[in-house]
Design a protein around this motif. Structure first.
Motif, PDB file in Angstrom:
ATOM      1  N   VAL A 234      -5.661  -4.018 -10.286  1.00 20.45           N
ATOM      2  CA  VAL A 234      -5.339  -4.734  -8.997  1.00 20.45           C
ATOM      3  C   VAL A 234      -4.112  -4.274  -8.494  1.00 20.45           C
ATOM      4  O   VAL A 234      -3.078  -4.173  -9.304  1.00 20.45           O
ATOM      5  CB  VAL A 234      -5.481  -6.155  -9.072  1.00 20.45           C
ATOM      6  CG1 VAL A 234      -5.114  -6.939  -7.746  1.00 20.45           C
ATOM      7  CG2 VAL A 234      -6.720  -6.693  -9.721  1.00 20.45           C
ATOM      8  N   TRP A 235      -4.054  -3.537  -7.261  1.00 20.63           N
ATOM      9  CA  TRP A 235      -2.806  -3.237  -6.870  1.00 20.63           C
ATOM     10  C   TRP A 235      -2.134  -4.432  -6.258  1.00 20.63           C
ATOM     11  O   TRP A 235      -2.591  -5.006  -4.977  1.00 20.63           O
ATOM     12  CB  TRP A 235      -3.080  -2.181  -5.591  1.00 20.63           C
ATOM     13  CG  TRP A 235      -1.721  -1.650  -4.800  1.00 20.63           C
ATOM     14  CD1 TRP A 235      -0.487  -1.969  -5.120  1.00 20.63           C
ATOM     15  CD2 TRP A 235      -1.728  -1.066  -3.674  1.00 20.63           C
ATOM     16  NE1 TRP A 235       0.115  -1.655  -4.318  1.00 20.63           N
ATOM     17  CE2 TRP A 235      -0.418  -1.101  -3.234  1.00 20.63           C
ATOM     18  CE3 TRP A 235      -2.808  -0.830  -2.673  1.00 20.63           C
ATOM     19  CZ2 TRP A 235      -0.178  -0.450  -2.041  1.00 20.63           C
ATOM     20  CZ3 TRP A 235      -2.380  -0.009  -1.749  1.00 20.63           C
ATOM     21  CH2 TRP A 235      -1.196   0.232  -1.145  1.00 20.63           C
ATOM     22  N   VAL A 236      -0.975  -5.053  -6.530  1.00 17.32           N
ATOM     23  CA  VAL A 236      -0.401  -5.871  -5.809  1.00 17.32           C
ATOM     24  C   VAL A 236       0.619  -5.296  -4.811  1.00 17.32           C
ATOM     25  O   VAL A 236       1.633  -4.579  -5.282  1.00 17.32           O
ATOM     26  CB  VAL A 236       0.526  -6.780  -7.088  1.00 17.32           C
ATOM     27  CG1 VAL A 236       1.126  -7.889  -6.311  1.00 17.32           C
ATOM     28  CG2 VAL A 236      -0.611  -7.327  -8.298  1.00 17.32           C
ATOM     29  N   LYS A 237       0.452  -5.608  -3.806  1.00 18.47           N
ATOM     30  CA  LYS A 237       1.142  -4.987  -2.509  1.00 18.47           C
ATOM     31  C   LYS A 237       2.177  -6.086  -1.878  1.00 18.47           C
ATOM     32  O   LYS A 237       1.892  -7.260  -1.965  1.00 18.47           O
ATOM     33  CB  LYS A 237       0.094  -4.467  -1.572  1.00 18.47           C
ATOM     34  CG  LYS A 237       0.322  -3.759  -0.695  1.00 18.47           C
ATOM     35  CD  LYS A 237      -1.058  -3.377   0.203  1.00 18.47           C
ATOM     36  CE  LYS A 237      -0.867  -2.607   1.688  1.00 18.47           C
ATOM     37  NZ  LYS A 237      -1.883  -2.166   2.212  1.00 18.47           N
ATOM     38  N   ALA A 238       3.049  -5.323  -1.224  1.00 23.07           N
ATOM     39  CA  ALA A 238       3.940  -6.327  -0.201  1.00 23.07           C
ATOM     40  C   ALA A 238       4.592  -5.353   0.631  1.00 23.07           C
ATOM     41  O   ALA A 238       4.709  -4.009   0.343  1.00 23.07           O
ATOM     42  CB  ALA A 238       4.954  -6.897  -1.082  1.00 23.07           C
ATOM     43  N   GLN A 239       4.959  -5.725   1.773  1.00 18.82           N
ATOM     44  CA  GLN A 239       6.013  -5.144   2.661  1.00 18.82           C
ATOM     45  C   GLN A 239       6.978  -4.421   2.062  1.00 18.82           C
ATOM     46  O   GLN A 239       7.717  -5.069   1.289  1.00 18.82           O
ATOM     47  CB  GLN A 239       6.058  -5.960   3.901  1.00 18.82           C
ATOM     48  CG  GLN A 239       4.953  -6.127   4.705  1.00 18.82           C
ATOM     49  CD  GLN A 239       4.239  -5.011   5.258  1.00 18.82           C
ATOM     50  OE1 GLN A 239       4.772  -4.184   5.803  1.00 18.82           O
ATOM     51  NE2 GLN A 239       3.101  -4.861   5.194  1.00 18.82           N
ATOM     52  N   PRO A 240       7.335  -3.458   2.372  1.00 14.32           N
ATOM     53  CA  PRO A 240       8.749  -2.796   1.680  1.00 14.32           C
ATOM     54  C   PRO A 240       9.958  -3.658   1.818  1.00 14.32           C
ATOM     55  O   PRO A 240      10.680  -4.052   0.898  1.00 14.32           O
ATOM     56  CB  PRO A 240       8.880  -1.484   2.672  1.00 14.32           C
ATOM     57  CG  PRO A 240       7.855  -1.113   3.410  1.00 14.32           C
ATOM     58  CD  PRO A 240       7.050  -2.462   3.426  1.00 14.32           C
ATOM     59  N   GLU A 274       0.385   5.072  -1.580  1.00 13.14           N
ATOM     60  CA  GLU A 274      -0.468   4.416  -0.967  1.00 13.14           C
ATOM     61  C   GLU A 274      -1.805   4.893  -1.450  1.00 13.14           C
ATOM     62  O   GLU A 274      -2.705   4.211  -2.090  1.00 13.14           O
ATOM     63  CB  GLU A 274      -0.312   4.331   0.645  1.00 13.14           C
ATOM     64  CG  GLU A 274      -1.482   3.802   1.166  1.00 13.14           C
ATOM     65  CD  GLU A 274      -1.072   2.459   2.045  1.00 13.14           C
ATOM     66  OE1 GLU A 274      -0.058   2.457   2.457  1.00 13.14           O
ATOM     67  OE2 GLU A 274      -2.046   1.845   2.272  1.00 13.14           O
ATOM     68  N   PRO A 275      -1.942   6.265  -1.169  1.00  7.76           N
ATOM     69  CA  PRO A 275      -3.517   6.768  -1.583  1.00  7.76           C
ATOM     70  C   PRO A 275      -3.798   6.787  -3.038  1.00  7.76           C
ATOM     71  O   PRO A 275      -4.884   6.288  -3.481  1.00  7.76           O
ATOM     72  CB  PRO A 275      -3.350   8.347  -1.238  1.00  7.76           C
ATOM     73  CG  PRO A 275      -2.037   8.453  -0.551  1.00  7.76           C
ATOM     74  CD  PRO A 275      -1.018   7.210  -0.753  1.00  7.76           C
ATOM     75  N   LEU A 276      -2.795   6.613  -3.956  1.00 11.62           N
ATOM     76  CA  LEU A 276      -2.858   6.505  -5.527  1.00 11.62           C
ATOM     77  C   LEU A 276      -3.273   5.005  -5.555  1.00 11.62           C
ATOM     78  O   LEU A 276      -4.326   4.506  -6.422  1.00 11.62           O
ATOM     79  CB  LEU A 276      -1.675   7.014  -6.037  1.00 11.62           C
ATOM     80  CG  LEU A 276      -1.477   8.489  -5.839  1.00 11.62           C
ATOM     81  CD1 LEU A 276      -0.070   8.871  -6.629  1.00 11.62           C
ATOM     82  CD2 LEU A 276      -2.681   9.306  -6.600  1.00 11.62           C
ATOM     83  N   TYR A 277      -2.464   4.103  -5.232  1.00 13.65           N
ATOM     84  CA  TYR A 277      -2.577   2.809  -5.327  1.00 13.65           C
ATOM     85  C   TYR A 277      -3.842   2.493  -5.052  1.00 13.65           C
ATOM     86  O   TYR A 277      -4.683   1.315  -5.279  1.00 13.65           O
ATOM     87  CB  TYR A 277      -1.581   1.734  -4.808  1.00 13.65           C
ATOM     88  CG  TYR A 277      -0.127   2.131  -5.674  1.00 13.65           C
ATOM     89  CD1 TYR A 277      -0.010   2.240  -6.867  1.00 13.65           C
ATOM     90  CD2 TYR A 277       1.123   1.718  -4.719  1.00 13.65           C
ATOM     91  CE1 TYR A 277       1.142   2.231  -7.396  1.00 13.65           C
ATOM     92  CE2 TYR A 277       2.291   2.076  -5.431  1.00 13.65           C
ATOM     93  CZ  TYR A 277       2.252   2.079  -6.777  1.00 13.65           C
ATOM     94  OH  TYR A 277       3.675   2.296  -7.375  1.00 13.65           O
ATOM     95  N   SER A 278      -4.310   2.839  -4.014  1.00 16.15           N
ATOM     96  CA  SER A 278      -5.571   2.445  -3.238  1.00 16.15           C
ATOM     97  C   SER A 278      -6.693   2.719  -4.204  1.00 16.15           C
ATOM     98  O   SER A 278      -7.994   2.180  -3.935  1.00 16.15           O
ATOM     99  CB  SER A 278      -5.712   3.009  -2.062  1.00 16.15           C
ATOM    100  OG  SER A 278      -4.809   2.962  -1.185  1.00 16.15           O
ATOM    101  N   ARG A 279      -6.496   3.655  -5.101  1.00 22.07           N
ATOM    102  CA  ARG A 279      -7.756   3.926  -6.134  1.00 22.07           C
ATOM    103  C   ARG A 279      -8.022   2.742  -7.074  1.00 22.07           C
ATOM    104  O   ARG A 279      -9.079   2.585  -7.741  1.00 22.07           O
ATOM    105  CB  ARG A 279      -7.573   5.098  -6.785  1.00 22.07           C
ATOM    106  CG  ARG A 279      -7.506   6.301  -6.072  1.00 22.07           C
ATOM    107  CD  ARG A 279      -6.900   7.541  -6.938  1.00 22.07           C
ATOM    108  NE  ARG A 279      -7.777   7.965  -7.759  1.00 22.07           N
ATOM    109  CZ  ARG A 279      -7.639   8.800  -8.883  1.00 22.07           C
ATOM    110  NH1 ARG A 279      -6.527   9.027  -9.091  1.00 22.07           N
ATOM    111  NH2 ARG A 279      -8.564   9.049  -9.740  1.00 22.07           N
TER     112      ARG A 279
END
Ligand SMILES: Nc1ncnc2c1ncn2[C@@H]1O[C@H](COP(=O)(O)OP(=O)(O)O)[C@@H](O)[C@H]1O
Ligand SMILES: O=C(O)C1=C[C@@H](OP(=O)(O)O)[C@@H](O)[C@H](O)C1
Ligand SMILES: [Mg+2]
Length: 304
Positions: A234-240, A274-279
């Motif tokens: 799971v990619w835990v994402k947030a705004q910069p 981003e393209p890597l975490y999106s995997r």
């Protein structure tokens, strides 16, 4: 003393002499080999002339081989295999011995351009490398610093009643050095090497658990592919801006704070990765959410 041939039972006397039989099988083998060379050549849309040139054999020699009339040397056969883009083993293995499924898979792969093969390997590893049920028992959280991997990971592990493993903490305890020291002594490449070994060991030791990995784990494709194929990711994402605010709020003034360019750097890193975490299998965007809100979404994702 051996019996004369005419007194042998009919069944035996009709069998070919061993030497004749050998000649017969050899001829069959050469015919099958020739047919295979021809089939591979035609499947690739290559003329005999082209294959002969690339393999550095005469066209006549190749024609003989294809009709089963030439007994080519092993070295020339190797050249021909190379020209056809197959291994010697593949050339020698009759497709008849293969299942339909294997044949279809091979043909499918043969038609794919080289640059798509990496993606195929990744998908195969992810979907078939481990039993899907086994993979889902290990949840890995990834993303940049301040995403909430440690916070949410600890909560999830407690909820599921499984161990929580922070890969960077394991590395610190194994090496007896803080991360910053490992980086300054061995550089990024050295750290990633240790990280890979540590991850492999953690995977061997834990069939279930929640694992939080450093944001930079995506830098080494082999480590990252291994992670993706061994865990439910799971990619835990947030705004910069939130990454920055959270890290500062934790009192960590390392690379990001006190530097006008820090925010810009952070944006660039996030964009590049981003393209890597999106995997990863899933993404949760925690921006503008409370910890509890993000946790309940993560829990639902993992338990559904
Ligand atoms: N929605 C949210 N999800 C996760 N953490 C959040 C959230 N909102 C604020 N935070 C805070 O952000 C920080 C995230 O830090 P941490 O869990 O150490 O991140 P990481 O391990 O990814 O570097 C924590 O202090 C946490 O309380
Ligand atoms: O990018 C990385 O590989 C790292 C990120 C940090 O972890 P968090 O993302 O948990 O802060 C920490 O493990 C270490 O500095 C390595
Ligand atoms: Mg952390």
């Amino acid at each position: 003393m051996s019996k004369p041939a005419d007194t042998l039972p009919a069944r035996l006397s009709s069998l070919p002499e061993p030497a004749d039989e050998q000649t017969h099988t050899d001829a069959e083998f050469l015919k099958a080999l020739g047919a295979r060379v021809r089939e591979l050549r035609e499947r690739r849309g290559m003329t005999r002339k082209l294959v002969a040139r690339e393999a550095q054999v005469s066209e006549r020699h190749l024609a003989h081989l294809e009709t089963g009339d030439g007994n080519v040397s092993i070295v020339l056969l190797r050249h021909i295999a190379q020209a056809l883009g197959v291994s010697l083993v593949e050339l020698l293995t009759s497709e008849v011995e293969d299942s339909v499924e294997r044949r279809l898979i091979r043909r499918f792969l043969e038609r794919l351009p080289q640059h798509r093969l990496e993606e195929v390997i990744f998908r195969l590893m992810r979907d078939f490398g481990h039993d899907e049920a086994v993979r889902r028992k290990r949840v890995a959280l990834l993303g940049l610093r301040g995403a909430g991997k440690s916070t949410l990971g600890a909560m999830l592990a407690a909820e599921l009643g499984v161990p929580f493993i922070e890969l960077d903490k394991v590395i610190v305890s194994d090496t007896g050095m803080p991360i910053s020291e490992i980086f300054s002594l061995y550089g990024q490449a050295g750290y990633r090497r240790i990280e890979k070994q540590t991850l492999e060991r953690v995977m061997r030791d834990h069939t279930e658990g929640v694992i939080s990995v450093g944001g930079g784990i995506v830098a080494r494709p082999d480590t990252y592919d291994f992670l993706l194929s061994s865990c439910f990711t799971v990619w835990v994402k947030a705004q910069p801006e939130e990454h920055m605010a959270r890290v500062i709020a934790q009192g960590d003034m390392r690379p990001m704070a006190g530097n006008d360019e820090a925010m810009e750097d952070l944006r660039r890193i996030l964009e590049a990765r981003e393209p890597l975490y999106s995997r990863a299998d899933h993404t949760i965007d925690t921006s503008g959410e409370t910890v509890d809100m993000s946790f309940s979404r993560l829990k639902q994702l993992v338990t559904s």
